[in-house]
Design an enzyme around this catalytic site. Structure first.
Site, PDB file in Angstrom:
ATOM      1  CD  GLU A 202      -4.495  -7.131 -18.272  1.00 51.63           C
ATOM      2  OE1 GLU A 202      -5.436  -6.849 -19.038  1.00 51.63           O
ATOM      3  OE2 GLU A 202      -3.305  -7.074 -18.621  1.00 51.63           O
TER       4      GLU A 202
ATOM      5  CD  GLU B 235      -3.288  -4.413 -25.566  1.00 53.67           C
ATOM      6  OE1 GLU B 235      -2.575  -4.239 -24.552  1.00 53.67           O
ATOM      7  OE2 GLU B 235      -4.534  -4.316 -25.550  1.00 53.67           O
ATOM      8  CG  HIS B 236      -1.444  -8.742 -22.991  1.00 52.76           C
ATOM      9  ND1 HIS B 236      -1.062  -8.884 -21.680  1.00 52.76           N
ATOM     10  CD2 HIS B 236      -2.517  -7.907 -22.974  1.00 52.76           C
ATOM     11  CE1 HIS B 236      -1.869  -8.185 -20.901  1.00 52.76           C
ATOM     12  NE2 HIS B 236      -2.772  -7.595 -21.665  1.00 52.76           N
TER      13      HIS B 236
ATOM     14  CG  HIS C  64      -6.994  -7.941 -23.866  1.00 51.66           C
ATOM     15  ND1 HIS C  64      -7.413  -8.288 -22.602  1.00 51.66           N
ATOM     16  CD2 HIS C  64      -6.022  -7.019 -23.678  1.00 51.66           C
ATOM     17  CE1 HIS C  64      -6.729  -7.611 -21.710  1.00 51.66           C
ATOM     18  NE2 HIS C  64      -5.878  -6.833 -22.334  1.00 51.66           N
TER      19      HIS C  64
END
Length: 779
Positions: A138, A60-61, A57
């Site tokens: 997040e 991806e950022h 994840h």
């Protein structure tokens, strides 16, 4: 109704493999006005090293932070936003997706940026440290989200050895950026999975297949060559003996299946479609009629390598899990012998869905090879799936007793009444029907919306999107999609609205799960803007209709269909409004309104309407929104790191055009968030003076070219223009007004914004502090 609907012929598909091993799908559809790219990497959270949860994840950022070639002001996200497109990414258990949609004229540059950011990521330690804080914000929001907590409780029934039980979100503590071992793991994961053989790219749009193939060859060649990596197989979903962890059977029933054959995704999609059908004689209708549930939704929670977690999500009215399970298993036994009779109807529905899909949906469909039929292999997989879906496959559930004690008389759903054979070039249309009520009636609206739910689904399947919304003192029906079934759909909708079921409103729908704060604010923004006094609610629908006034607006109807529509609208409850719509009054100054939230995070929206409804003011406000979108995101999310939910743009409410700013933060108070937004707005003049206005005006003006605008977007703009008192050709009027803007006039507009000439509405998750001055700021 015709026996068989022909498949649409407008879309052409070609699959190729580039020299570096990249799998490419090319989809040409002449009806599309935009182009889209969808890229899937066969690697996700469950493929990351166990020592570094959240690494997939996190990576991806990092891709979105810019490259050496395309820095922050020119990276994919900024570029797509500047051209009025959409862009996003998603990390799932075993896949990661990147995708965007743009006008055709900007598509090649968007694809160039997508491939560059994945093939040549910068990934500096400084970037990583900043983005880790965003990921941590997040994580905090995810941890406080009711749906996330519900899913964690649900997955507690899964085998502890399965990766679904692990932590994969990533936070400040699991992502040890300064650690050389973490940096090595990040590079290893990137090199192992972000190579051509592990990727699939789909390009869709109105371009020819040859043009799309040229784009794919040019930009897809950036990816490193490699060989396909086999992702490791997971542990079994169910532990034996069965887990003692019990799920909340008032909310979920969970099936676990193993060793499903090829094309099981087709089988699952087919089963879920008919499980979710609300027609009489089906599972949902029977459970509702017996007062057992408010709603039911079946969806695959997890699918990989022959495994399936099938979640039956419920809103049960009372403790009745045993009866619900018995009826569910009874329906599955019925479906096991009857499903072949539904194949033809299912194919028709899927054909219509693809016929109406936009560029991005088509790109997703072909990139991910999503099911659109039940093939022979899919039928074999369905037989195996239904063999497994017994009480033994339920996990986290109490044993099912008395399987035959509550049987029902099941029957297959009737064919969709709106799904008629329609020519390939059937045009699209739009209809807006709005009632003005004496006061807001949220309970009655909820009851009517529930009553419309089956019709909304039937219309969607036939190519018409039907929504029934409430904002301020207004109720509104909106129809977008194929013109042919639209008159029949509105006739059915009006009949249901006029003749609501009598009796108390106790079954008007169950309260939804709480939203994250910023979404809650967005949901109620229009109410805060439009409603200035306490609503006088009533349960008497007849009286509400009697005192309501309505207006309508239609586009895309030919003379014959317009005549049919007018006849149908004669049955509209209420009184037709003959005078022009009244715009919401401008309220000068700055006012603070709060929307209570149980979340520990704070969120703020600032809505700044233009001082007038003129085309000139709308154009100037739109240009301001266009200029500040990327700098606002850069300042509040990247530099100040206030949180991960940061956005700005144009919002239109009942004909009023305004700038909307939004932020959610786990660390700042609502007062502080507002002050950051206010400070940014105060710096707009400096931003305008350094901008290349002619180029920005050119880019923005192109977004209003009918050749680039999807039909629904055009219809929405013209509806809002109608409410504002404008008439035909509003897009062209906006383009003319934009062409007349220059630095001097835009600076004057910015000063109007700073002075709150149209008023500011601040909607926050907390009341205003006395320390926050809401008087006009000094310049």
């Amino acid at each position: 109704m015709d026996a068989l609907m022909p498949a649409p012929q407008s879309a052409d598909l070609r699959r190729i493999t580039l020299a570096n091993g990249l799998s490419v799908a090319l989809c040409h559809d002449s009806r599309l006005k935009r182009s889209a790219a969808s890229l899937r990497v066969a690697a996700g959270s469950h493929d990351a090293p166990l020592a570094w949860p959240g690494l997939a994840h996190f990576l991806e950022h990092l891709f979105f932070l810019g490259t050496e070639r395309f820095q922050a002001g020119e990276n994919l996200m900024t570029f797509v936003q500047r051209h009025g497109g959409q862009v996003n990414a998603s990390t799932r258990e075993r896949t990661t997706d990147f995708f965007f949609e743009l006008p055709q004229t900007a598509f090649a540059q968007g694809l160039e940026r997508l491939c560059d950011m994945l093939a040549r990521p910068r990934m500096t330690v400084a970037d990583q440290l900043r983005e880790r804080e965003v990921l941590h914000a997040e994580f905090i929001a995810w941890r406080g989200d009711a749906n996330a907590r519900d899913q964690l409780r649900l997955l507690a029934a899964v085998n502890p050895q399965h990766p679904l039980r692990g932590f994969h979100a990533g936070n400040r503590y699991s992502l040890s950026v300064p650690n050389p071992a973490f940096q090595q793991a990040l590079q290893n994961f990137y090199q192992r999975f972000y190579q051509a053989a592990q990727m699939t790219l789909c390009l869709s749009g109105p371009q020819s297949l040859a043009e799309l193939e040229t784009l794919a060859n040019t930009h897809g060649a950036l990816f490193a060559s490699g060989t396909k990596v086999r992702q490791h197989a997971p542990a079994p979903l169910m532990k034996h003996p069965t887990s003692l962890e019990h799920i909340d059977e008032q909310k979920h029933l969970l099936f676990a299946c193993e060793h499903l054959p090829a094309k099981a995704d087709e089988a699952v999609a087919f089963l879920c479609h008919w499980l979710n059908a609300a027609q009489p004689g089906g599972l949902i209708a029977t459970l509702i009629e017996r007062g057992l549930i408010e709603s039911l939704n079946a969806t695959p929670l997890y699918q990989f390598d022959g495994q399936l977690l099938l979640d039956i999500e419920l809103n049960a009215n009372r403790p009745s899990a045993s009866t619900i399970k018995s009826l569910l298993l009874s329906w599955l036994r019925f479906f096991k012998t009857q499903w072949p009779a539904l194949i033809e109807e299912y194919q028709r529905l899927e054909q219509r869905r693809l016929q109406m899909s936009g560029a991005l949906t088509l790109a997703h469909h072909h990139c991910r090879e999503l099911p659109a039929q039940l093939s022979d292999q899919g039928a074999d997989a369905l037989r195996e799936l239904l063999e497994q879906l017994t009480s033994n496959a339920l996990i986290g559930s109490a044993p099912v007793d008395n399987l035959d004690s509550t049987l029902a008389e099941w029957r297959l759903p009737a064919p969709n009444p709106f799904l008629e054979s329609i020519a390939e070039d059937s045009p699209e249309a739009a209809l807006y029907l709005r009632w003005e009520l004496p006061s807001a009636q949220p309970t009655l609206w909820q009851m009517l919306n529930t009553r419309l739910t089956p019709l909304i689904e039937d219309a969607r399947q036939a190519g018409v999107n039907l929504t029934f919304s409430a904002y301020g003192n207004y109720w509104q029906i909106q129809l977008n999609g194929l013109r042919a079934p639209m008159v029949a759909v509105i006739e059915h909708a009006l009949q249901r609205l006029r003749h609501a079921a009598p009796g108390p409103l106790t079954h008007a729908g169950q309260a939804s799960e709480p939203l994250i704060p910023v979404r809650q604010l967005l949901k109620h923004l229009a109410d805060h803007y439009l409603i200035s006094k306490q609503a006088q609610t009533t349960g008497d629908l007849h009286t509400v209709w009697k005192h309501s006034r309505w207006i309508s607006f239609a586009s895309g109807f030919c003379a014959a269909s317009q005549l049919q529509l007018n006849t149908a609208l004669n049955a509209t409850p209420g009184t037709r409004q003959t005078d022009v719509p009244t715009l919401p009054a401008i309220r000068l100054g700055k006012r603070w309104s709060s929307e209570a939230s149980s979340s520990s995070e704070n969120a703020v929206l600032v809505f700044c309407p233009a001082p007038t409804a003129s085309v000139e003011d709308e154009a100037a406000w739109r240009l301001l929104a266009h200029l500040l979108q990327a700098p606002f995101y850069q300042r509040l999310r990247v530099e100040l790191q206030l949180g991960y939910a940061v956005f700005s743009g144009i919002r239109q409410i009942a004909g009023r055009t305004g700038l909307l700013f939004g932020v959610q933060s786990p660390t700042c108070s609502a007062d502080q968030l507002f002050q950051h937004i206010e400070a940014f707005i105060g710096r707009l003049p400096a931003l305008i003076r350094t901008a290349d206005l002619p180029e920005q005006i050119r880019v923005l003006s192109a977004q209003f070219d009918p050749a680039n605008m999807p039909d629904q977007q055009q219809a929405d703009i013209h509806w809002q223009a109608y409410l504002a008192g404008h008439r035909a050709h509003h897009s062209q009027a906006l383009q003319r007004a934009l062409s007349n803007l220059d630095t001097h006039s835009l600076l004057a507009t910015a000063n109007q914004l700073i002075d709150a000439a149209g008023g500011w509405l601040i909607v926050a998750s907390r009341p205003a502090s006395a320390a926050v001055p809401l008087s006009l700021p000094e310049r």
